[in-house]
Scaffold this motif. Structure first.
Motif, PDB file in Angstrom:
ATOM      1  N   ARG A  10      -0.267  -5.317  -1.724  1.00  0.00           N
ATOM      2  CA  ARG A  10      -0.446  -6.032  -3.471  1.00  0.00           C
ATOM      3  C   ARG A  10      -1.127  -6.747  -3.524  1.00  0.00           C
ATOM      4  O   ARG A  10      -1.694  -7.284  -5.288  1.00  0.00           O
ATOM      5  CB  ARG A  10       0.959  -6.528  -3.697  1.00  0.00           C
ATOM      6  CG  ARG A  10       1.697  -5.482  -3.349  1.00  0.00           C
ATOM      7  CD  ARG A  10       3.005  -5.760  -3.622  1.00  0.00           C
ATOM      8  NE  ARG A  10       4.808  -4.529  -3.413  1.00  0.00           N
ATOM      9  CZ  ARG A  10       4.923  -3.779  -3.897  1.00  0.00           C
ATOM     10  NH1 ARG A  10       4.094  -2.850  -4.524  1.00  0.00           N
ATOM     11  NH2 ARG A  10       5.721  -2.964  -2.968  1.00  0.00           N
ATOM     12  N   LEU A  45       1.931   8.723   5.199  1.00  0.00           N
ATOM     13  CA  LEU A  45       2.490   7.674   3.832  1.00  0.00           C
ATOM     14  C   LEU A  45       1.106   7.121   2.756  1.00  0.00           C
ATOM     15  O   LEU A  45       1.974   6.915   1.970  1.00  0.00           O
ATOM     16  CB  LEU A  45       2.954   6.137   4.957  1.00  0.00           C
ATOM     17  CG  LEU A  45       4.127   6.266   5.564  1.00  0.00           C
ATOM     18  CD1 LEU A  45       3.989   4.866   6.148  1.00  0.00           C
ATOM     19  CD2 LEU A  45       5.282   6.333   4.859  1.00  0.00           C
ATOM     20  N   TYR A  46       0.553   6.779   3.380  1.00  0.00           N
ATOM     21  CA  TYR A  46      -0.789   6.902   2.818  1.00  0.00           C
ATOM     22  C   TYR A  46      -1.052   7.670   2.072  1.00  0.00           C
ATOM     23  O   TYR A  46      -1.860   7.605   0.485  1.00  0.00           O
ATOM     24  CB  TYR A  46      -2.127   6.376   3.240  1.00  0.00           C
ATOM     25  CG  TYR A  46      -3.190   5.380   2.581  1.00  0.00           C
ATOM     26  CD1 TYR A  46      -3.267   4.219   3.315  1.00  0.00           C
ATOM     27  CD2 TYR A  46      -4.106   6.714   1.993  1.00  0.00           C
ATOM     28  CE1 TYR A  46      -5.146   3.540   2.592  1.00  0.00           C
ATOM     29  CE2 TYR A  46      -5.317   6.487   1.641  1.00  0.00           C
ATOM     30  CZ  TYR A  46      -5.995   4.712   1.624  1.00  0.00           C
ATOM     31  OH  TYR A  46      -6.369   4.303   0.924  1.00  0.00           O
ATOM     32  N   HIS A  67       1.106  10.081   1.014  1.00  0.00           N
ATOM     33  CA  HIS A  67       2.180  10.508   0.031  1.00  0.00           C
ATOM     34  C   HIS A  67       2.952   9.967  -0.202  1.00  0.00           C
ATOM     35  O   HIS A  67       3.939  10.404  -1.010  1.00  0.00           O
ATOM     36  CB  HIS A  67       2.795  11.366   1.194  1.00  0.00           C
ATOM     37  CG  HIS A  67       2.055  13.118   1.965  1.00  0.00           C
ATOM     38  ND1 HIS A  67       1.384  14.068   0.525  1.00  0.00           N
ATOM     39  CD2 HIS A  67       1.567  13.610   2.849  1.00  0.00           C
ATOM     40  CE1 HIS A  67       0.782  15.222   1.219  1.00  0.00           C
ATOM     41  NE2 HIS A  67       0.572  15.303   2.367  1.00  0.00           N
ATOM     42  N   LEU A  68       2.933   8.868   0.648  1.00  0.00           N
ATOM     43  CA  LEU A  68       4.392   8.103  -0.393  1.00  0.00           C
ATOM     44  C   LEU A  68       3.496   6.755  -1.172  1.00  0.00           C
ATOM     45  O   LEU A  68       4.367   5.618  -0.463  1.00  0.00           O
ATOM     46  CB  LEU A  68       4.573   7.511   0.669  1.00  0.00           C
ATOM     47  CG  LEU A  68       5.618   8.666   0.910  1.00  0.00           C
ATOM     48  CD1 LEU A  68       6.831   9.064   2.265  1.00  0.00           C
ATOM     49  CD2 LEU A  68       6.876   9.439   0.050  1.00  0.00           C
ATOM     50  N   GLY A  69       2.649   6.295  -1.333  1.00  0.00           N
ATOM     51  CA  GLY A  69       2.228   5.397  -2.530  1.00  0.00           C
ATOM     52  C   GLY A  69       1.207   4.538  -1.877  1.00  0.00           C
ATOM     53  O   GLY A  69       0.970   3.098  -2.300  1.00  0.00           O
ATOM     54  N   TYR A  90      -1.243   2.222   0.264  1.00  0.00           N
ATOM     55  CA  TYR A  90      -1.367   1.002   1.912  1.00  0.00           C
ATOM     56  C   TYR A  90       0.038   0.568   1.347  1.00  0.00           C
ATOM     57  O   TYR A  90       0.554  -0.045   2.849  1.00  0.00           O
ATOM     58  CB  TYR A  90      -2.354   0.236   1.549  1.00  0.00           C
ATOM     59  CG  TYR A  90      -2.537  -0.355   2.376  1.00  0.00           C
ATOM     60  CD1 TYR A  90      -2.832   0.550   4.106  1.00  0.00           C
ATOM     61  CD2 TYR A  90      -2.216  -1.495   2.628  1.00  0.00           C
ATOM     62  CE1 TYR A  90      -2.755  -0.610   4.649  1.00  0.00           C
ATOM     63  CE2 TYR A  90      -2.303  -2.561   4.332  1.00  0.00           C
ATOM     64  CZ  TYR A  90      -2.661  -1.960   5.437  1.00  0.00           C
ATOM     65  OH  TYR A  90      -2.723  -2.363   6.117  1.00  0.00           O
ATOM     66  N   ALA A  91       0.998   0.191   0.323  1.00  0.00           N
ATOM     67  CA  ALA A  91       2.450  -0.520   0.148  1.00  0.00           C
ATOM     68  C   ALA A  91       3.076  -0.072   0.056  1.00  0.00           C
ATOM     69  O   ALA A  91       4.292  -0.525   1.486  1.00  0.00           O
ATOM     70  CB  ALA A  91       2.524  -0.368  -1.858  1.00  0.00           C
ATOM     71  N   SER A  92       2.954   1.438   0.940  1.00  0.00           N
ATOM     72  CA  SER A  92       4.329   2.252   1.837  1.00  0.00           C
ATOM     73  C   SER A  92       4.109   1.729   3.625  1.00  0.00           C
ATOM     74  O   SER A  92       4.819   1.617   3.415  1.00  0.00           O
ATOM     75  CB  SER A  92       4.255   4.065   1.849  1.00  0.00           C
ATOM     76  OG  SER A  92       3.166   4.207   1.698  1.00  0.00           O
ATOM     77  N   ILE A  93       2.851   1.744   4.091  1.00  0.00           N
ATOM     78  CA  ILE A  93       2.686   1.391   4.946  1.00  0.00           C
ATOM     79  C   ILE A  93       2.928   0.089   5.314  1.00  0.00           C
ATOM     80  O   ILE A  93       3.480   0.184   6.175  1.00  0.00           O
ATOM     81  CB  ILE A  93       0.951   1.648   5.758  1.00  0.00           C
ATOM     82  CG1 ILE A  93       0.879   3.124   4.888  1.00  0.00           C
ATOM     83  CG2 ILE A  93       0.563   1.024   6.741  1.00  0.00           C
ATOM     84  CD1 ILE A  93      -0.776   2.988   5.462  1.00  0.00           C
ATOM     85  N   LEU A 134       5.352  -1.638   3.504  1.00  0.00           N
ATOM     86  CA  LEU A 134       6.174  -2.029   3.663  1.00  0.00           C
ATOM     87  C   LEU A 134       6.999  -1.733   5.362  1.00  0.00           C
ATOM     88  O   LEU A 134       8.233  -1.488   5.899  1.00  0.00           O
ATOM     89  CB  LEU A 134       7.441  -1.227   2.827  1.00  0.00           C
ATOM     90  CG  LEU A 134       6.968  -1.838   1.289  1.00  0.00           C
ATOM     91  CD1 LEU A 134       8.473  -0.638   0.381  1.00  0.00           C
ATOM     92  CD2 LEU A 134       7.766  -3.033   1.430  1.00  0.00           C
ATOM     93  N   PHE A 135       6.898  -0.083   5.977  1.00  0.00           N
ATOM     94  CA  PHE A 135       6.951   0.220   6.726  1.00  0.00           C
ATOM     95  C   PHE A 135       6.555  -0.513   8.217  1.00  0.00           C
ATOM     96  O   PHE A 135       7.376  -0.518   8.902  1.00  0.00           O
ATOM     97  CB  PHE A 135       6.012   1.156   7.193  1.00  0.00           C
ATOM     98  CG  PHE A 135       6.292   2.377   8.728  1.00  0.00           C
ATOM     99  CD1 PHE A 135       8.034   3.027   8.585  1.00  0.00           C
ATOM    100  CD2 PHE A 135       5.555   2.415   9.413  1.00  0.00           C
ATOM    101  CE1 PHE A 135       7.686   4.029  10.032  1.00  0.00           C
ATOM    102  CE2 PHE A 135       6.133   2.537  10.546  1.00  0.00           C
ATOM    103  CZ  PHE A 135       6.846   3.951  10.641  1.00  0.00           C
TER     104      PHE A 135
END
Length: 394
Positions: free
Chosen positions: A286, A348-349, A351-353, A355-358, A360-361
């Motif tokens: 972020r 993740l990068y 389909h799911l938002g 690097y922020a989703s990466i 969190l994972f």
């Protein structure tokens, strides 16, 4: 004992340098052999495939043999196959020689981790583990520029240089290392050597924690370059400079790992380090200021440099009679986690938002890993200091 420390550092540096060596050469080799971008990736994958698969075999076999002979044989095979890479005249011969180099590394690297407790006093094991890992970290920081600098003359020069240097290192190891024969002559099948690990709750917890540690860190690392290019519009040259800087962070962390263990104990050092990583992985995606991001990742890599030797030391202490099996399984676990992490990172990068989703994972993986390390009683030696794991360690 310093001679062993230096030897193990240099062995891991050579193996690590060979691992990262081909990355800057890939465009040149792709043009040299006339293959597509997708196919060219197999010149990288052949090495890791050979290393990951044969590590599962090399470890159990080595536990029944003289570790000195296994290490010397692995270094010899590693040297020859790397030199042969410089003579490759086609895509398939390069893949073959890279595969053989990976197989040889599978017999060599685990013997370093398994030999340290056999030739180093117990009080110096954490420090020696950290310095050996520092060799791997140093290769991560320097592997790409070394490959680029040596390839100025010809693409084959880096392979010949690393291969010949490894051959000289094998000669040094021949004179320095003592025999390390197994304590028993009993013949045991490969699968049976894994039985003590499969039946031990502490071992299962330890390897699951190790898997999650590498899965989280590997997923975050896989797309950090892509994210920096997208977020900060960095060209590939600057991304490489940042990556080299982060590699030095890992080197720094591995050097101070023994000090952190001595001051805090294994459990507290791992708990503090992983707690910090969880926060950083969640927050960094972020951020919008490149210098702040770079410093944040420097802290991440330095922290990982502290944690990895502690984790490896905890795993190899699970069962002294099968250290080769443990080290090899840890190597396969690391490679498998990094491969899976790269695939998950892509999903993740896209389909799911981004690097922020990466991030969190990765944070979730590190949190689960910490729980497995602490509550699984894996860091048993620190329990004596902290008093928190005495029941599970007994």
């Amino acid at each position: 004992m310093r001679k062993y420390t230096a030897l193990f550092f240099l062995i891991m540096f050579m193996i690590g340098t060979d691992t990262f060596l081909i990355s800057p050469l890939l465009p040149t080799l792709q043009a040299e052999f006339g293959v597509s971008t997708g196919a060219a990736g197999w010149m990288l994958g052949a090495y890791t495939l050979g290393s990951a698969v044969f590590a599962l075999i090399a470890g159990p076999l080595s536990d029944g043999w003289n570790r000195r002979i296994v290490l010397l044989g692995g270094l010899l095979g590693f040297s020859i196959s790397t030199i042969l890479c410089g003579f490759a005249d086609s895509f398939w011969t390069m893949c073959l020689f890279r595969f053989l180099a990976g197989v040889s590394a599978a017999f060599t690297a685990p013997q370093v981790w398994a030999s340290i407790p056999a030739v180093v006093p117990a009080s110096r094991i954490p420090k020696t583990m950290g310095i050996a890992f520092a060799g791997l970290a140093a290769s991560q920081a320097l592997g790409v520029p070394i490959g680029s600098w040596l390839a100025v003359t010809h693409w084959s020069v880096p392979f010949w240089t690393v291969g010949i240097a490894s051959l000289l290192l094998m000669a040094v190891a021949f004179f320095l290392l003592p025999d390390m024969r197994p304590g028993t002559r009993e013949r045991t099948s490969i699968l049976r050597r894994y039985v003590p690990l499969l039946t031990s709750g502490k071992a299962r917890s330890g390897f699951l924690a190790y898997l999650l540690l590498h899965l989280g860190s590997g997923t975050a690392f896989a797309f950090v370059g892509k994210w920096m290019a997208d977020r900060f519009a960095l060209p590939i040259g600057q991304i490489g400079t940042v990556m080299m800087f982060l590699g030095f962070g890992t080197l720094l962390g591995s050097i101070v790992s023994a000090y952190a263990t001595r001051k805090l104990g294994s459990t507290r050092a791992v708990a503090a380090g992983m707690s910090l990583l969880i926060v950083l992985y969640a927050v960094i995606p972020r951020l919008t200021v490149l210098p702040v991001v770079t410093v944040g990742y420097l802290i991440i890599f330095a922290t990982l440099g502290i944690i990895f030797p502690i984790a490896m030391g905890a795993l190899t202490s699970l069962n002294a009679s099968i250290r080769g099996t443990i080290s090899s399984l840890a190597n396969s676990t690391m490679n498998g986690a990094n491969t899976l992490g790269a695939w998950i990172a892509g999903l993740l990068y896209v389909h799911l938002g981004g690097y922020a989703s990466i991030g969190l994972f990765a944070a979730v993986c590190l949190g689960l890993s910490l729980a497995m390390f602490v509550f699984g009683g894996v860091l048993g030696r620190s329990a004596a200091r902290t008093g928190r794991e005495s029941a599970s360690a007994s």
